[in-house]
Design an enzyme around this catalytic site. Structure first.
Site, PDB file in Angstrom:
ATOM      1  N   HIS A 278       0.846  -1.206   0.000  1.00  0.00           N
ATOM      2  CA  HIS A 278       0.000   0.000   0.000  1.00  0.00           C
ATOM      3  C   HIS A 278       0.870   1.240   0.000  1.00  0.00           C
ATOM      4  CE1 HIS A 278      -3.061   2.942   1.063  1.00  0.00           C
ATOM      5  NE2 HIS A 278      -3.887   2.074   0.550  1.00  0.00           N
TER       6      HIS A 278
ATOM      7  N   ASP B 124      -7.996  -4.833  -1.012  1.00  0.00           N
ATOM      8  CA  ASP B 124      -8.447  -5.359  -2.312  1.00  0.00           C
ATOM      9  C   ASP B 124      -8.209  -6.856  -2.451  1.00  0.00           C
ATOM     10  OD1 ASP B 124      -7.271  -2.278  -3.360  1.00  0.00           O
ATOM     11  OD2 ASP B 124      -9.353  -2.907  -3.454  1.00  0.00           O
TER      12      ASP B 124
HETATM   13  C1  SDX Z   1      -5.631   0.959  -3.392  1.00  0.00           C
HETATM   14  O1  SDX Z   1      -4.005   5.384  -2.034  1.00  0.00           O
HETATM   15  C2  SDX Z   1      -5.004   4.735  -1.598  1.00  0.00           C
HETATM   16  O2  SDX Z   1      -5.548   5.036  -0.560  1.00  0.00           O
HETATM   17  C3  SDX Z   1      -5.457   3.591  -2.478  1.00  0.00           C
HETATM   18  C4  SDX Z   1      -6.524   2.710  -1.891  1.00  0.00           C
HETATM   19  C5  SDX Z   1      -7.797   3.476  -1.678  1.00  0.00           C
HETATM   20  O3  SDX Z   1      -8.583   3.035  -0.841  1.00  0.00           O
HETATM   21  O4  SDX Z   1      -8.045   4.432  -2.449  1.00  0.00           O
HETATM   22  O5  SDX Z   1      -6.107   2.169  -0.673  1.00  0.00           O
HETATM   23  C6  SDX Z   1      -6.858   1.573  -2.832  1.00  0.00           C
HETATM   24  O6  SDX Z   1      -5.211   1.390  -4.420  1.00  0.00           O
HETATM   25  C7  SDX Z   1      -4.954  -0.171  -2.642  1.00  0.00           C
HETATM   26  C8  SDX Z   1      -3.658  -0.653  -3.353  1.00  0.00           C
HETATM   27  C9  SDX Z   1      -4.085  -1.623  -4.472  1.00  0.00           C
HETATM   28  N1  SDX Z   1      -2.958  -1.894  -5.387  1.00  0.00           N
HETATM   29  C10 SDX Z   1      -2.401  -3.116  -5.444  1.00  0.00           C
HETATM   30  O7  SDX Z   1      -2.680  -4.037  -4.691  1.00  0.00           O
HETATM   31  C11 SDX Z   1      -1.412  -3.272  -6.581  1.00  0.00           C
HETATM   32  C12 SDX Z   1      -0.148  -3.989  -6.063  1.00  0.00           C
HETATM   33  N2  SDX Z   1       0.509  -3.071  -5.108  1.00  0.00           N
HETATM   34  C13 SDX Z   1       1.643  -2.303  -5.648  1.00  0.00           C
HETATM   35  O8  SDX Z   1       1.453  -1.848  -6.961  1.00  0.00           O
HETATM   36  C14 SDX Z   1       2.116  -1.280  -4.633  1.00  0.00           C
HETATM   37  O9  SDX Z   1       2.209  -1.909  -3.419  1.00  0.00           O
HETATM   38  C15 SDX Z   1       1.362   0.015  -4.428  1.00  0.00           C
HETATM   39  C16 SDX Z   1       1.199   0.782  -5.703  1.00  0.00           C
HETATM   40  C17 SDX Z   1       0.017  -0.261  -3.846  1.00  0.00           C
HETATM   41  C18 SDX Z   1       2.150   0.858  -3.440  1.00  0.00           C
HETATM   42  O10 SDX Z   1       3.334   1.094  -3.988  1.00  0.00           O
HETATM   43  P1  SDX Z   1       4.399   2.061  -3.241  1.00  0.00           P
HETATM   44  O11 SDX Z   1       3.995   2.454  -1.888  1.00  0.00           O
HETATM   45  O12 SDX Z   1       4.698   3.129  -4.214  1.00  0.00           O
HETATM   46  O13 SDX Z   1       5.547   1.090  -2.992  1.00  0.00           O
HETATM   47  P2  SDX Z   1       6.742   0.987  -3.980  1.00  0.00           P
HETATM   48  O14 SDX Z   1       6.187   0.834  -5.372  1.00  0.00           O
HETATM   49  O15 SDX Z   1       7.671   2.104  -3.703  1.00  0.00           O
HETATM   50  O16 SDX Z   1       7.352  -0.406  -3.542  1.00  0.00           O
HETATM   51  C19 SDX Z   1       8.228  -0.462  -2.414  1.00  0.00           C
HETATM   52  C20 SDX Z   1       8.993  -1.751  -2.632  1.00  0.00           C
HETATM   53  C21 SDX Z   1       9.559  -1.849  -4.050  1.00  0.00           C
HETATM   54  O17 SDX Z   1      10.697  -2.641  -3.970  1.00  0.00           O
HETATM   55  P3  SDX Z   1      12.142  -1.870  -3.998  1.00  0.00           P
HETATM   56  O18 SDX Z   1      12.182  -1.058  -5.265  1.00  0.00           O
HETATM   57  O19 SDX Z   1      12.163  -1.004  -2.726  1.00  0.00           O
HETATM   58  O20 SDX Z   1      13.162  -3.002  -3.966  1.00  0.00           O
HETATM   59  O21 SDX Z   1       8.089  -2.863  -2.507  1.00  0.00           O
HETATM   60  C22 SDX Z   1       7.992  -3.538  -3.750  1.00  0.00           C
HETATM   61  C23 SDX Z   1       8.520  -2.615  -4.820  1.00  0.00           C
HETATM   62  O22 SDX Z   1       9.066  -3.343  -5.882  1.00  0.00           O
HETATM   63  N3  SDX Z   1       6.560  -3.801  -3.929  1.00  0.00           N
HETATM   64  C24 SDX Z   1       6.084  -4.968  -4.291  1.00  0.00           C
HETATM   65  C25 SDX Z   1       4.687  -4.790  -4.276  1.00  0.00           C
HETATM   66  N4  SDX Z   1       4.377  -3.531  -3.925  1.00  0.00           N
HETATM   67  C26 SDX Z   1       5.553  -2.922  -3.704  1.00  0.00           C
HETATM   68  N5  SDX Z   1       6.682  -6.131  -4.628  1.00  0.00           N
HETATM   69  C27 SDX Z   1       5.852  -7.153  -4.948  1.00  0.00           C
HETATM   70  N6  SDX Z   1       4.492  -7.078  -4.959  1.00  0.00           N
HETATM   71  C28 SDX Z   1       3.882  -5.905  -4.617  1.00  0.00           C
HETATM   72  N7  SDX Z   1       2.553  -5.825  -4.620  1.00  0.00           N
END
Ligand code: SDX
Length: 390
Positions: free
Chosen positions: A270, A327
């Site tokens: 998240h 989700d």
């Molecule tokens: C919603 O904003 C809101 O409030 C949204 C929401 C709402 O109610 O409106 O809560 C609804 O959108 C919930 C989130 C739903 N999305 C997903 O489930 C999609 C999968 N999640 C990722 O895309 C991701 O976790 C995010 C987009 C949700 C958050 O990304 P961040 O906070 O920008 O984290 P990041 O991309 O900086 O990742 C940090 C690290 C990275 O690794 P490094 O580069 O540090 O080595 O964590 C890894 C990422 O590669 N990572 C994941 C991951 N999410 C982050 N690795 C594997 N699987 C994942 N899901």
């Protein structure tokens, strides 16, 4: 920053805002709507109570609740000509494409709501949107599966009315299980609002120009569609289908850890919550309750529960602060109820409409609000002379 244009961080504030609706503490997993913890609302309130507090500013009294419920119920029907829009879509159109188009088209039907400077019109458009989204979303589903549209009924609860419009057919009534109705209402509540997420910020930015409320909500629907945001629950179920069986989970866990692989575990992580998503805790309870109540036997759900177990035990995910988000579980419940994955984001949009329109209403009620103008950090060329082509 590039030595030519100075950069004033103060400008960055243009895109931010003040709001009294929702408070999030990502580090401690806190989510409050008008000060009330989401865990208590999801367990002890229904969605229309939450709608009232988000839109009108506080929890309703019994009388206020009954009046609000009656107002919303009376607005659930759509102008009959809106049906025609659906017949312009291919029947395999993605439901979010149909929802995006028909919500925007509502601007051409509800002319009495378009003066955004008029408080009465602003509130009526908010009531209409909260009331009509279930009807529109159910119509997207019915059009996709080639069944006749089902009209809303005034004798059913908000959640039961939606389920009835989704699943009843002329040949037979849809029997609504109390557990399913409760789970549906809880999904609506858990997705109702979430501070300045991407789609809510989109609605605020669109509204700051004075665009009408239907156009603003259509913009929110469009923003929510992305797989990193509201499209995650659909993407999560598609991922579970790709995994297919419990013995393939390790392969996908390894892919999620592999930096060279763009694959991410949908439904995990998240933007704000870096320990746990309080909504997921409640949604997980509902998920197990519905699976037990409906005695659902679905290998996909076995994969989901095993993926949850492995991810929660894996130190990599703990270190990256990745855990199942709301989700992940909502997708499983929706599938258990019999809702197809391509409808999941529409249901998220239905739930979030009250959050979107409450933020819009809060912003438009402030007569000092200005058009949004998020700033940029310029990284392009410095000024230089142009050499004409000829
Ligand atoms: C919603 O904003 C809101 O409030 C949204 C929401 C709402 O109610 O409106 O809560 C609804 O959108 C919930 C989130 C739903 N999305 C997903 O489930 C999609 C999968 N999640 C990722 O895309 C991701 O976790 C995010 C987009 C949700 C958050 O990304 P961040 O906070 O920008 O984290 P990041 O991309 O900086 O990742 C940090 C690290 C990275 O690794 P490094 O580069 O540090 O080595 O964590 C890894 C990422 O590669 N990572 C994941 C991951 N999410 C982050 N690795 C594997 N699987 C994942 N899901």
């Amino acid at each position: 920053a590039n030595g030519y244009f100075t950069y004033d961080p103060g400008f960055m504030a243009t895109g931010s805002c003040e709001s009294a609706i929702t408070y999030i503490d990502g580090a401690n997993g806190v989510l409050l709507h008008r000060g009330f913890p989401i865990e208590e609302l999801a367990r002890d309130a229904d969605y229309l109570e939450v709608c009232h507090m988000l839109l009108h500013g506080d929890a309703p009294s019994k009388e206020e609740y009954e009046e609000f419920k009656s107002t919303i119920t009376r607005h659930t029907m759509l102008h009959e000509q809106i049906n025609m829009f659906f017949h312009g879509f291919r029947n395999d159109a993605h439901p979010m494409a149909m929802l995006c188009g028909t919500v925007g088209a509502m601007s051409s039907f509800y002319h009495s709501d378009l003066d955004v400077s008029n408080p009465e019109q602003r509130m009526r458009s908010a009531h209409r949107l909260i009331a009509k989204m279930p009807t529109l979303v159910a119509m997207c589903y019915k059009y996709n599966i080639g069944q006749p549209f089902v009209y809303p009924r005034n004798d059913l609860s908000y959640a039961a009315n939606f389920l009835n419009m989704m699943f009843s057919v002329p040949a037979e009534e849809y029997e609504i299980s109390p557990a399913v109705e409760r789970a549906m209402d809880r999904i609506f509540t858990l997705h109702a609002d979430h501070e300045q997420n991407a789609s809510t910020s989109t609605v605020r930015l669109a509204g700051s120009s004075g665009a009408n409320p239907y156009a603003c909500i259509a913009a929110g629907v469009a923003s929510l569609w992305g797989p990193a945001h509201g499209g995650a629950n659909e993407a999560c179920l598609n991922m579970l289908e790709e995994i297919g069986s419990v013995d393939r989970i390790p392969e996908f866990i390894d892919r999620a850890k592999d930096k060279s692989d763009p694959f991410r575990l949908m439904g995990f992580g998240h933007r704000v919550y870096k320990n746990y998503d309080p909504r997921a805790t409640v949604m997980r309870e509902s998920c197990h309750e519905v699976l037990k109540e409906l005695n659902v036997q679905d290998p996909l759900l076995d994969v989901a529960m095993e993926l949850e177990r492995i991810a929660l035990e894996d130190p990599y995910f703990a270190e990256k602060k990745l855990f199942p988000n709301v989700d992940f579980y909502s997708g499983i419940v929706l599938k258990a109820i019999g809702i197809p994955t391509n409808m999941f984001t529409c249901i998220f949009a239905l739930s979030r409409t009250v959050g979107w329109i409450s933020h819009w209403h809060e912003m438009m009620s402030d007569d000092k609000q200005k058009i949004g103008r998020p700033r940029q950090l310029y990284t392009g060329h410095s000024k230089r002379k142009y050499t004409p082509l000829k």
